[in-house]
Design an enzyme around this catalytic site. Sequence first.
Site, short mmCIF file in Angstrom:
data_model
loop_
_atom_site.label_atom_id
_atom_site.label_comp_id
_atom_site.label_asym_id
_atom_site.label_seq_id
_atom_site.Cartn_x
_atom_site.Cartn_y
_atom_site.Cartn_z
N CYS A 136 6.61 -48.84 26.95
CA CYS A 136 7.80 -49.18 26.17
C CYS A 136 7.42 -49.63 24.76
O CYS A 136 7.09 -50.80 24.54
CB CYS A 136 8.60 -50.27 26.88
SG CYS A 136 10.03 -50.77 25.92
N CYS A 139 9.47 -52.42 23.29
CA CYS A 139 9.23 -53.76 23.84
C CYS A 139 7.93 -54.33 23.27
O CYS A 139 7.85 -55.51 22.94
CB CYS A 139 9.04 -53.73 25.36
SG CYS A 139 10.23 -52.76 26.24
N ASP A 140 6.89 -53.50 23.17
CA ASP A 140 5.55 -54.02 22.91
C ASP A 140 4.96 -53.61 21.55
O ASP A 140 3.89 -54.09 21.18
CB ASP A 140 4.59 -53.53 24.02
CG ASP A 140 5.05 -54.00 25.39
OD1 ASP A 140 5.59 -55.12 25.46
OD2 ASP A 140 4.89 -53.26 26.37
#
Length: 313
Positions: A136, A139-140
Amino acid sequence: METEKIKCLIIGSGPAGYTAAIYTSRANLSPVLYEGMQPGGQLTITTEIENFPGYPEGVTGFDMMEDLKKQAVKFGADVRRGVATACDFSKKPYKVTIDSEKEIEAETVIISTGATAKYLGLPDEHKYAGKGVSACATCDGFFYRKKTVAIVGGGDSACEEALYLAGLANKVYMIIRKNCLRASQIMQDRVMKHPKIEILFNTNTLGLYGDEFLEGAHLVKFKGDVQEEKFDLPVDGFFLAIGHRPNSAVFEKYLEIDANGYIKTQWGTTKTAIPGIFAAGDVADPNYRQAITAAGTGCIAAIEVERYLNSIE
Ligand code: NDP
């Protein structure tokens, strides 16, 4: 085990689940929706959605899902935290176990559990999970500001995530196993033109390396050909965007599932082989997998639930 009897159970909280909740609550069916593992579904971890009609300036996936949830709750949908862990669709009322501790007996069920990111299956993917490997980017990606990253996959998701990463990292490699991208033309053009993105065509990943944290990937170009060439690519982050697997395992004992895990529905409907059980959104859609098509099938499922309940009364 605690048991609750309801008319309509919706499992999953992506655009399909929330749309089904809006329609069934407006039809006075008092739906109960369990949000599942990822409340709001996959869209909560995407960046900007540019192709959902009605948003000329785009909208973030997170904001759209919050709005859909608010709209469902406004009309009376009972939205709850919880994951379907088992089911018994052998007879009516249909039973679904939530978090292994509560049983819902429902006259109708809409399965809208979506899909989950796939991994390559390399042993090192899990060794470096959270230490350089991620499925992701949104997300990261933040952890890789001014660093070098690679992303595997050539579909729309991979292109979208490569562009997002290019806004943070110094360099983004796209690792593509074929000699072409699968993404839509507009996304292909954007990644090809981006100065920070370099596309490695005909390239596969053999493994990852690093001490505690990821330091790079072992790659091979033209695998199996005479010109095969193995090389190491030093990267700080290794992202996967190679598609998704439908979340259908809990239901596979009772429903027809295709070879890739998608729940089979009757053509042009959300009806499964069991009357009163419907499947909507990505869990039943091997073809389109768009937010708008998921929302559309959520609407169809809700209307079919209403018609089914009227037909058996
Ligand atoms: P896709 O299935 O479209 O693409 C998967 C990509 O990963 C392909 O390039 C595929 O390569 C590659 N891949 C798969 N398995 C492996 C493997 N084992 N090793 C290396 N590469 C691999 O998935 P997406 O998630 O990108 O998209 C799914 C659907 O969602 C599509 O319909 C897409 O259009 C849609 N989508 C739409 C968006 C939008 O409109 N904004 C955004 C994101 C997705 P190969 O081509 O060789 O099979």
